[in-house]
Design a protein around this motif. Structure first.
Motif, PDB file in Angstrom:
ATOM      1  N   GLU A  20       0.688  -1.246  -0.060  1.00 38.10           N
ATOM      2  CA  GLU A  20      -0.010   0.043   0.087  1.00 38.10           C
ATOM      3  C   GLU A  20       0.882   1.196   0.036  1.00 38.10           C
ATOM      4  OE1 GLU A  20      -0.247  -2.310   2.075  1.00 38.10           O
ATOM      5  OE2 GLU A  20      -1.979  -3.316   2.350  1.00 38.10           O
ATOM      6  N   ALA A  21       0.400   2.237  -0.705  1.00 38.99           N
ATOM      7  CA  ALA A  21       0.805   3.734  -0.744  1.00 38.99           C
ATOM      8  C   ALA A  21       1.518   4.225   0.633  1.00 38.99           C
ATOM      9  CB  ALA A  21       0.252   4.641  -1.585  1.00 38.99           C
ATOM     10  N   ASP A  22       0.484   4.074   1.452  1.00 36.31           N
ATOM     11  CA  ASP A  22       0.632   4.655   2.990  1.00 36.31           C
ATOM     12  C   ASP A  22       2.005   3.668   3.601  1.00 36.31           C
ATOM     13  OD1 ASP A  22      -0.560   2.153   3.274  1.00 36.31           O
ATOM     14  OD2 ASP A  22      -1.792   2.867   5.163  1.00 36.31           O
ATOM     15  N   ARG A  23       2.126   2.610   3.350  1.00 36.38           N
ATOM     16  CA  ARG A  23       3.471   2.211   3.876  1.00 36.38           C
ATOM     17  C   ARG A  23       4.677   2.786   3.340  1.00 36.38           C
ATOM     18  NH1 ARG A  23       2.871  -4.235   5.297  1.00 36.38           N
ATOM     19  NH2 ARG A  23       4.740  -3.683   6.188  1.00 36.38           N
ATOM     20  N   VAL A  24       4.432   2.843   2.037  1.00 36.66           N
ATOM     21  CA  VAL A  24       5.409   3.488   1.148  1.00 36.66           C
ATOM     22  C   VAL A  24       6.057   4.926   1.850  1.00 36.66           C
ATOM     23  CG1 VAL A  24       6.166   4.446  -1.032  1.00 36.66           C
ATOM     24  CG2 VAL A  24       5.013   2.271  -1.048  1.00 36.66           C
ATOM     25  N   ALA A  25       4.718   5.522   2.251  1.00 36.69           N
ATOM     26  CA  ALA A  25       4.925   7.069   2.647  1.00 36.69           C
ATOM     27  C   ALA A  25       5.666   6.952   4.018  1.00 36.69           C
ATOM     28  CB  ALA A  25       3.526   7.529   2.827  1.00 36.69           C
ATOM     29  N   ALA A  26       5.259   5.910   4.849  1.00 38.44           N
ATOM     30  CA  ALA A  26       6.098   5.853   6.183  1.00 38.44           C
ATOM     31  C   ALA A  26       7.399   5.382   5.977  1.00 38.44           C
ATOM     32  CB  ALA A  26       5.261   4.781   6.881  1.00 38.44           C
ATOM     33  N   ALA A  56      13.229  19.760  -2.103  1.00 38.87           N
ATOM     34  CA  ALA A  56      13.434  20.601  -3.324  1.00 38.87           C
ATOM     35  C   ALA A  56      14.763  20.707  -3.761  1.00 38.87           C
ATOM     36  CB  ALA A  56      12.970  21.973  -2.764  1.00 38.87           C
ATOM     37  N   ARG A  57      15.697  20.539  -2.813  1.00 36.67           N
ATOM     38  CA  ARG A  57      17.234  20.674  -3.194  1.00 36.67           C
ATOM     39  C   ARG A  57      17.520  19.127  -3.865  1.00 36.67           C
ATOM     40  NH1 ARG A  57      21.544  23.872  -1.955  1.00 36.67           N
ATOM     41  NH2 ARG A  57      23.383  23.002  -1.909  1.00 36.67           N
ATOM     42  N   PHE A  58      17.334  18.190  -3.148  1.00 34.61           N
ATOM     43  CA  PHE A  58      17.772  16.859  -3.593  1.00 34.61           C
ATOM     44  C   PHE A  58      16.922  16.084  -4.293  1.00 34.61           C
ATOM     45  CE2 PHE A  58      20.109  17.847   0.243  1.00 34.61           C
ATOM     46  CZ  PHE A  58      21.420  18.135  -0.332  1.00 34.61           C
ATOM     47  N   GLY A  59      15.686  16.360  -4.412  1.00 34.08           N
ATOM     48  CA  GLY A  59      14.592  15.420  -5.102  1.00 34.08           C
ATOM     49  C   GLY A  59      13.916  14.353  -4.071  1.00 34.08           C
ATOM     50  N   VAL A  60      13.052  13.932  -4.174  1.00 29.07           N
ATOM     51  CA  VAL A  60      12.377  12.952  -3.393  1.00 29.07           C
ATOM     52  C   VAL A  60      13.152  11.576  -3.679  1.00 29.07           C
ATOM     53  CG1 VAL A  60      10.167  12.504  -4.678  1.00 29.07           C
ATOM     54  CG2 VAL A  60      10.287  12.001  -2.340  1.00 29.07           C
ATOM     55  N   GLU A  61      13.354  11.578  -5.041  1.00 32.21           N
ATOM     56  CA  GLU A  61      13.937  10.330  -5.342  1.00 32.21           C
ATOM     57  C   GLU A  61      15.106   9.934  -4.732  1.00 32.21           C
ATOM     58  OE1 GLU A  61      11.430  12.245  -8.384  1.00 32.21           O
ATOM     59  OE2 GLU A  61      13.233  12.895  -7.385  1.00 32.21           O
ATOM     60  N   VAL A  95      12.269  -4.602  -8.548  1.00 32.02           N
ATOM     61  CA  VAL A  95      11.698  -3.572  -8.168  1.00 32.02           C
ATOM     62  C   VAL A  95      10.968  -3.092  -9.397  1.00 32.02           C
ATOM     63  CG1 VAL A  95      11.247  -1.377  -7.269  1.00 32.02           C
ATOM     64  CG2 VAL A  95      12.851  -2.919  -6.088  1.00 32.02           C
ATOM     65  N   GLU A  96       9.468  -3.312  -9.430  1.00 32.68           N
ATOM     66  CA  GLU A  96       8.870  -2.803 -10.773  1.00 32.68           C
ATOM     67  C   GLU A  96       8.304  -1.138 -10.577  1.00 32.68           C
ATOM     68  OE1 GLU A  96       5.896  -5.947 -11.218  1.00 32.68           O
ATOM     69  OE2 GLU A  96       7.349  -6.856 -12.667  1.00 32.68           O
ATOM     70  N   GLN A  97       7.944  -0.930  -9.286  1.00 34.82           N
ATOM     71  CA  GLN A  97       7.574   0.381  -9.045  1.00 34.82           C
ATOM     72  C   GLN A  97       7.820   0.860  -7.510  1.00 34.82           C
ATOM     73  OE1 GLN A  97       3.287   1.682 -10.383  1.00 34.82           O
ATOM     74  NE2 GLN A  97       2.964   1.708  -8.261  1.00 34.82           N
ATOM     75  N   PHE A  98       8.347   1.945  -7.538  1.00 34.68           N
ATOM     76  CA  PHE A  98       8.387   2.634  -5.958  1.00 34.68           C
ATOM     77  C   PHE A  98       8.571   4.191  -6.222  1.00 34.68           C
ATOM     78  CE2 PHE A  98      10.066   4.265  -2.180  1.00 34.68           C
ATOM     79  CZ  PHE A  98       9.851   3.355  -1.243  1.00 34.68           C
ATOM     80  N   ALA A  99       7.397   4.647  -5.676  1.00 32.46           N
ATOM     81  CA  ALA A  99       7.356   6.176  -5.930  1.00 32.46           C
ATOM     82  C   ALA A  99       6.515   6.805  -4.867  1.00 32.46           C
ATOM     83  CB  ALA A  99       6.713   6.533  -7.203  1.00 32.46           C
ATOM     84  N   LYS A 100       6.698   8.119  -4.473  1.00 31.26           N
ATOM     85  CA  LYS A 100       5.812   8.553  -3.566  1.00 31.26           C
ATOM     86  C   LYS A 100       4.388   8.750  -3.875  1.00 31.26           C
ATOM     87  CE  LYS A 100       5.780  13.209  -0.902  1.00 31.26           C
ATOM     88  NZ  LYS A 100       6.194  14.333  -0.994  1.00 31.26           N
ATOM     89  N   GLY A 101       3.554   8.251  -3.092  1.00 32.69           N
ATOM     90  CA  GLY A 101       2.015   8.435  -3.213  1.00 32.69           C
ATOM     91  C   GLY A 101       1.632   7.262  -4.150  1.00 32.69           C
ATOM     92  N   GLN A 102       2.404   6.185  -4.606  1.00 31.78           N
ATOM     93  CA  GLN A 102       1.784   5.116  -5.337  1.00 31.78           C
ATOM     94  C   GLN A 102       2.359   3.732  -4.354  1.00 31.78           C
ATOM     95  OE1 GLN A 102       3.602   4.917  -9.079  1.00 31.78           O
ATOM     96  NE2 GLN A 102       3.557   7.276  -9.487  1.00 31.78           N
ATOM     97  N   PRO A 103       1.732   2.733  -4.807  1.00 31.14           N
ATOM     98  CA  PRO A 103       2.093   1.463  -4.048  1.00 31.14           C
ATOM     99  C   PRO A 103       3.512   1.041  -4.567  1.00 31.14           C
ATOM    100  CG  PRO A 103      -0.100   1.282  -5.329  1.00 31.14           C
ATOM    101  CD  PRO A 103       0.665   2.557  -5.699  1.00 31.14           C
ATOM    102  N   PHE A 104       4.009   0.043  -3.703  1.00 31.91           N
ATOM    103  CA  PHE A 104       5.279  -0.614  -4.102  1.00 31.91           C
ATOM    104  C   PHE A 104       5.023  -1.685  -4.605  1.00 31.91           C
ATOM    105  CE2 PHE A 104       9.067  -2.568  -1.654  1.00 31.91           C
ATOM    106  CZ  PHE A 104       9.739  -2.815  -2.792  1.00 31.91           C
ATOM    107  N   LYS A 105       5.739  -1.899  -5.778  1.00 33.26           N
ATOM    108  CA  LYS A 105       5.416  -3.226  -6.602  1.00 33.26           C
ATOM    109  C   LYS A 105       6.832  -3.944  -6.858  1.00 33.26           C
ATOM    110  CE  LYS A 105       1.024  -1.941  -8.838  1.00 33.26           C
ATOM    111  NZ  LYS A 105       0.458  -1.899 -10.060  1.00 33.26           N
ATOM    112  N   PHE A 106       6.982  -5.265  -6.466  1.00 34.22           N
ATOM    113  CA  PHE A 106       8.168  -5.809  -6.752  1.00 34.22           C
ATOM    114  C   PHE A 106       7.902  -7.431  -6.899  1.00 34.22           C
ATOM    115  CE2 PHE A 106       8.085  -6.548  -2.152  1.00 34.22           C
ATOM    116  CZ  PHE A 106       8.439  -7.857  -2.103  1.00 34.22           C
ATOM    117  N   LYS A 107       8.826  -7.899  -7.726  1.00 42.57           N
ATOM    118  CA  LYS A 107       8.786  -9.329  -8.083  1.00 42.57           C
ATOM    119  C   LYS A 107      10.067  -9.931  -7.480  1.00 42.57           C
ATOM    120  CE  LYS A 107       6.161  -9.422 -12.183  1.00 42.57           C
ATOM    121  NZ  LYS A 107       5.979  -9.932 -13.570  1.00 42.57           N
TER     122      LYS A 107
END
Length: 473
Positions: A20-26, A56-61, A95-107
């Motif tokens: 879930e996206a909320d666990r990504v946020a945490a 803003a300086r380093f990017g959330v990435e 890791v297929e998807q990891f981004a702020k506000g999105q679910p974390f998907k991996f295989k």
């Protein structure tokens, strides 16, 4: 969290996970707290930069990798439990998807514990083993005790012979240059023990007290120190002293010295009983080993290479621990034996595969027969360990829990119960009959090696304890 498991071939499968996206946020929050402590932003002390200014300086990435490192182990463990799989190797994670506000998907591509197709395991025939103590065995044990209680007597006028202990100085060199570990003073060496480089001890035989000699030897090609492997070395040797074993007489005085008995006859009678008890333990271990080996061969299972390699790792580590308890270590052993770690691992490969196979089969039988371990049995095991190590059961439990070994204790007890079940449901036949049947079935049997089960290891330990108890007496 959603987790699905799909088997793709044999013992390999893919675990697909969505978090879930909320666990990504945490996880991103935790990553920021970690990174902010070392972030260098003008106008702010380390650890005090606000989150918006940092992003803003380093990017959330810049937080993603730390957040993945925090979140992945946690959700991977949950997914394994949720899908009820048993990984036996490190997963290959994509890791297929990891981004702020999105679910974390991996295989995760995972090698799991293999399925076992059981063959015949009830009514299996095992060879009977005699437990009668012969006069020859009794005499052999008495000779061993004689050797153990022998005195080393200095020999002044005779040359050294095999079995003697010589006190020597030696100074080794290759091409005239001394090498590390090649020098010692007043070193006690038992000739014939084969603890030195091949050819060294044989050249000391025949030397007398006060003699000097240049001993020339060649290091094995597989010697652990590459700079010495295959090289010819010269050791300048000086003999300070020669000591020879003087055996005590086998009489009543000997019995009094080594036991609680006043006469040799009484001591021999007691020794015979102890040897008989020891042989009974050995016979039980032999029956267990033969039985488990046969049942293992009757089953079908494809063992992942990772499980065999893991068992080899355990065996090498146990071997090193045993060497350390004897005042050596693995490097010293490899040096004396002229082997490499790869040589040692290769020798253990067959035994490791057999251990893994047999334990997998035993686990499958326990499941099929609904054999379980009770809390009372675990408590008894903890009490026995506490008594052996002079600790309280609670201390033992805490130590095992801290090492993550409580589960292993449960497995050990389960394996023992399963072997007892198999023994109760086996048939004991004369050794000749069992041997004949084994020869008939041999072409179809898989090649195996000795000592493969945890029960055999325990029997070996029990045997050692019995021998040490006898020696102390």
């Amino acid at each position: 969290m959603k987790a699905t498991w799909e088997k793709i071939e044999k013992n390999l499968g893919v675990l697909e996970v969505e978090v879930e996206a909320d666990r990504v946020a945490a996880a991103l929050d935790k990553a920021f707290q970690k990174v902010a402590k070392r972030a260098n932003v003008p106008g702010f002390r380390k650890g005090k930069v606000p989150r918006p200014i940092f992003e803003a300086r380093f990017g959330v990435e810049s937080l993603y990798q730390d957040a993945i490192d925090i979140l992945l182990p946690e959700v991977y463990s949950e997914a394994v439990d949720q899908t009820d799989i048993f990984p036996v190797d490190r997963p290959e994670v994509d890791v297929e998807q990891f981004a702020k506000g999105q679910p974390f998907k991996f295989k995760a591509k995972i090698t799991v514990k293999p399925e076992v197709k059981l063959g015949e395991y009830k009514g299996v025939e095992v060879p009977a083993v005699t437990v009668e103590v012969s006069e020859e065995e009794l005499n052999s044990e008495l000779e061993r005790l004689q050797q153990r209680h022998a005195e080393l007597v200095v020999v002044d006028e005779e040359p050294a012979q095999n079995g003697d202990t010589v006190v020597i100085d030696f100074d080794g060199s290759v091409d005239g240059v001394p090498f590390e570990g090649g020098q010692a003073e007043r070193y006690s060496l038992e000739l014939g023990s084969n603890t030195f480089i091949p050819g060294f001890e044989e050249q000391v035989v025949g030397l007398a007290t006060g003699d000097f000699k240049d001993v020339t030897v060649t290091f094995p090609d597989t010697y652990h120190a590459e700079e010495l492997a295959g090289k010819e070395a010269v050791f300048k040797v000086k003999v300070h002293e020669i000591k020879r074993k003087q055996l005590p007489e086998l009489d009543d005085e000997f019995a009094k010295d080594v036991s609680e008995f006043d006469t040799l006859a009484e001591f021999k009678e007691d020794l015979k009983k102890q040897l008989s008890s020891r042989k009974e333990q050995e016979a039980k271990a032999t029956r267990e080993g033969a039985l488990v080996d046969k049942i293992g061969e009757n089953a079908e299972v494809e063992i992942p290479e990772a499980m065999i390699n893991g068992e080899v790792d355990n065996m090498v580590r146990d071997f090193d621990n045993r060497l350390r308890s004897q005042g050596m270590n693995l490097d010293m052993f490899l040096g004396f034996s002229g082997q490499t770690v790869d040589d040692l691992r290769g020798q253990m490969q067959g035994d490791a595969e057999k251990r893994v196979r047999n334990n997998l089969v035993l686990e499958a039988i326990a499941k099929a027969e609904k054999i379980e371990v009770t809390q009372d049995e675990i408590n008894k095991e903890l009490n026995d360990m506490a008594e052996a190590y002079k600790r309280t059961p609670e201390e033992i439990r805490n130590i095992l829990a801290a090492n993550g070994s409580l589960g292993s204790l449960n497995e050990e007890v389960l394996i023992r119960k399963t072997i007892e079940f198999l023994l109760e449901n086996s048939k004991e036949v004369p050794a000749e009959q069992a041997e004949a049947k084994t020869k008939e079935a041999k072409p179809a049997a898989k090649k195996t090696t000795k000592k493969s089960t945890k029960a055999e290891s325990k029997a070996d330990a029990d045997k050692t304890e019995a021998e040490e108890a006898q020696d102390e007496e």
